[in-house]
Design an enzyme around this catalytic site. Structure first.
Site, mmCIF file in Angstrom:
data_model
loop_
_atom_site.group_PDB
_atom_site.id
_atom_site.type_symbol
_atom_site.label_atom_id
_atom_site.label_comp_id
_atom_site.label_asym_id
_atom_site.label_seq_id
_atom_site.Cartn_x
_atom_site.Cartn_y
_atom_site.Cartn_z
ATOM 1 N N HIS A 193 0.929 -1.170 -0.017
ATOM 2 C CA HIS A 193 -0.063 0.082 0.046
ATOM 3 C C HIS A 193 0.858 1.223 -0.082
ATOM 4 O O HIS A 193 1.996 1.250 0.266
ATOM 5 C CB HIS A 193 -0.891 -0.086 1.412
ATOM 6 C CG HIS A 193 -0.240 0.144 2.392
ATOM 7 N ND1 HIS A 193 0.489 -1.068 2.942
ATOM 8 C CD2 HIS A 193 -0.231 1.135 3.298
ATOM 9 C CE1 HIS A 193 0.913 -0.638 4.218
ATOM 10 N NE2 HIS A 193 0.699 0.674 4.253
ATOM 11 N N ASP A 224 0.552 4.834 1.952
ATOM 12 C CA ASP A 224 -0.114 5.277 3.235
ATOM 13 C C ASP A 224 -1.431 6.325 2.813
ATOM 14 O O ASP A 224 -1.097 7.433 2.232
ATOM 15 C CB ASP A 224 0.841 5.718 4.238
ATOM 16 C CG ASP A 224 1.512 4.750 5.117
ATOM 17 O OD1 ASP A 224 1.013 3.645 5.173
ATOM 18 O OD2 ASP A 224 2.705 5.113 5.757
ATOM 19 N N HIS A 253 4.586 0.129 -0.038
ATOM 20 C CA HIS A 253 5.461 -0.634 1.011
ATOM 21 C C HIS A 253 4.626 -1.736 1.695
ATOM 22 O O HIS A 253 3.634 -1.544 1.349
ATOM 23 C CB HIS A 253 5.961 0.370 2.250
ATOM 24 C CG HIS A 253 4.949 1.086 2.955
ATOM 25 N ND1 HIS A 253 4.387 2.152 2.335
ATOM 26 C CD2 HIS A 253 4.527 0.936 4.138
ATOM 27 C CE1 HIS A 253 3.454 2.820 3.167
ATOM 28 N NE2 HIS A 253 3.551 1.892 4.454
ATOM 29 N N ARG A 270 5.577 6.586 14.887
ATOM 30 C CA ARG A 270 5.178 7.081 13.351
ATOM 31 C C ARG A 270 4.747 8.328 13.256
ATOM 32 O O ARG A 270 3.735 8.632 13.872
ATOM 33 C CB ARG A 270 4.512 5.894 12.538
ATOM 34 C CG ARG A 270 3.900 6.098 11.234
ATOM 35 C CD ARG A 270 2.941 5.230 10.599
ATOM 36 N NE ARG A 270 1.913 5.902 10.134
ATOM 37 C CZ ARG A 270 1.027 5.526 9.256
ATOM 38 N NH1 ARG A 270 1.252 4.405 8.703
ATOM 39 N NH2 ARG A 270 0.025 6.220 8.816
HETATM 40 FE FE LIG Z 1 1.875 1.863 5.666
#
Ligand SMILES: [Fe+2]
Length: 279
Positions: free
Chosen positions: A97, A99, A255, A270
């Site tokens: 995918h 993000d 990723h 993150r």
């Molecule tokens: Fe991701």
């Protein structure tokens, strides 16, 4: 600062910078250049507090909008990507995918800081959408040039989606929602703002169809593109170490988080940097 490009493809390691200190304008400009050129940058051995991770992120733009996953209690812009040693749930992000590609302005960059890394496994795979686009024939490129792809978060995050139906215990708090069933369309071929390069901008997690196509036509063409994009020749396997910070370009790369570390904790923090509307 040293930029060490990976042999034989995209991605570069950056050394000689202390990310805990405020980056100079010159350093940020060099990093933006390296980011444009290499797509994913990693910085080994960078212990960072939450404040320092946020400050580093904000040197590249405002925070992105991160829905459907509960952030840290006192840090609305930091998600904890965590898989406990006793968890058997699939790794978070464990499919190809880009993000939040279902947003009107998906994040330019995702930044992941490794706090606890398992002894083996937990690698992240990256696939280069620019290389994938450039190897298509001119005739195929011309055919897909005007197409728009429809994106939605419903598959993973909808009220009837993957995470809503999951029964195993998961350390992270996922927040499925009807809101996730909204759709947004983007150009299938996305022009990179700084380099002008073109990338395939579709992914099997969030791209649900092609505008104007029947379901069957969409499924057939998208299946071909997904297969094409994640061939070994376009993929880099990223191996983490404790205190490594990695930032990648969601406009260009897909990723995929891999597992293989059952019995061990893996803990990352993150942030995202806001992006522009895809063109
Ligand atoms: Fe991701």
């Amino acid at each position: 600062m040293r930029v060490l490009p990976r042999a034989g493809g995209f991605g570069a390691e950056i050394t000689g910078l202390d990310l805990a200190r405020t980056l100079s304008d010159e350093a940020v400009e060099r990093l933006e250049d390296a980011f444009t050129r290499h797509g994913v940058l990693w910085f080994p051995d960078q212990p960072l507090s939450h404040d320092q991770l946020e400050a580093f992120t904000l040197r590249f733009g405002p925070f992105g909008w991160d829905p459907y996953v509960a952030p840290l209690a006192d840090r609305p812009h930091i998600l904890e990507v965590r898989r406990d040693s006793d968890e058997t749930a699939s790794p978070f992000g464990g499919a190809w995918h880009s993000d939040w590609s279902f947003q009107e302005t998906p994040p330019k960059a995702t930044i992941l800081h490794a706090k606890v890394v398992p002894p083996s496994g937990g690698d992240t795979l990256y696939a280069d959408g620019v290389a994938a686009y450039e190897t298509l024939s001119p005739a195929f490129q011309a055919m897909i040039a005007p197409l728009r792809a429809v994106h939605s978060a419903a598959g993973p995050y909808g009220a009837d989606g993957f995470y809503a139906k999951e029964t195993g215990r998961r350390g992270m708090t996922i927040l499925p929602s009807r809101e996730a069933e909204k759709t947004w369309s983007h150009p299938l071929v996305r022009t990179q703002p700084r380099s002008g390069a073109k990338a395939l901008f579709v992914n099997p997690v969030y791209t649900i169809g092609l505008e104007g196509f029947t379901k069957e036509e969409s499924a057939t063409l998208l299946a071909y593109l997904f297969r094409h994009m994640v061939q070994d020749r376009f993929v880099y396997r990223h191996i983490w170490s404790t205190n490594m910070l990695t930032m990648w370009d969601n406009r260009r790369l897909l990723h995929n988080a891999t597992g293989g570390y059952d019995g061990h904790l893996r803990l990352m923090h993150r942030t995202t940097v806001a992006g522009e509307r895809p063109e």
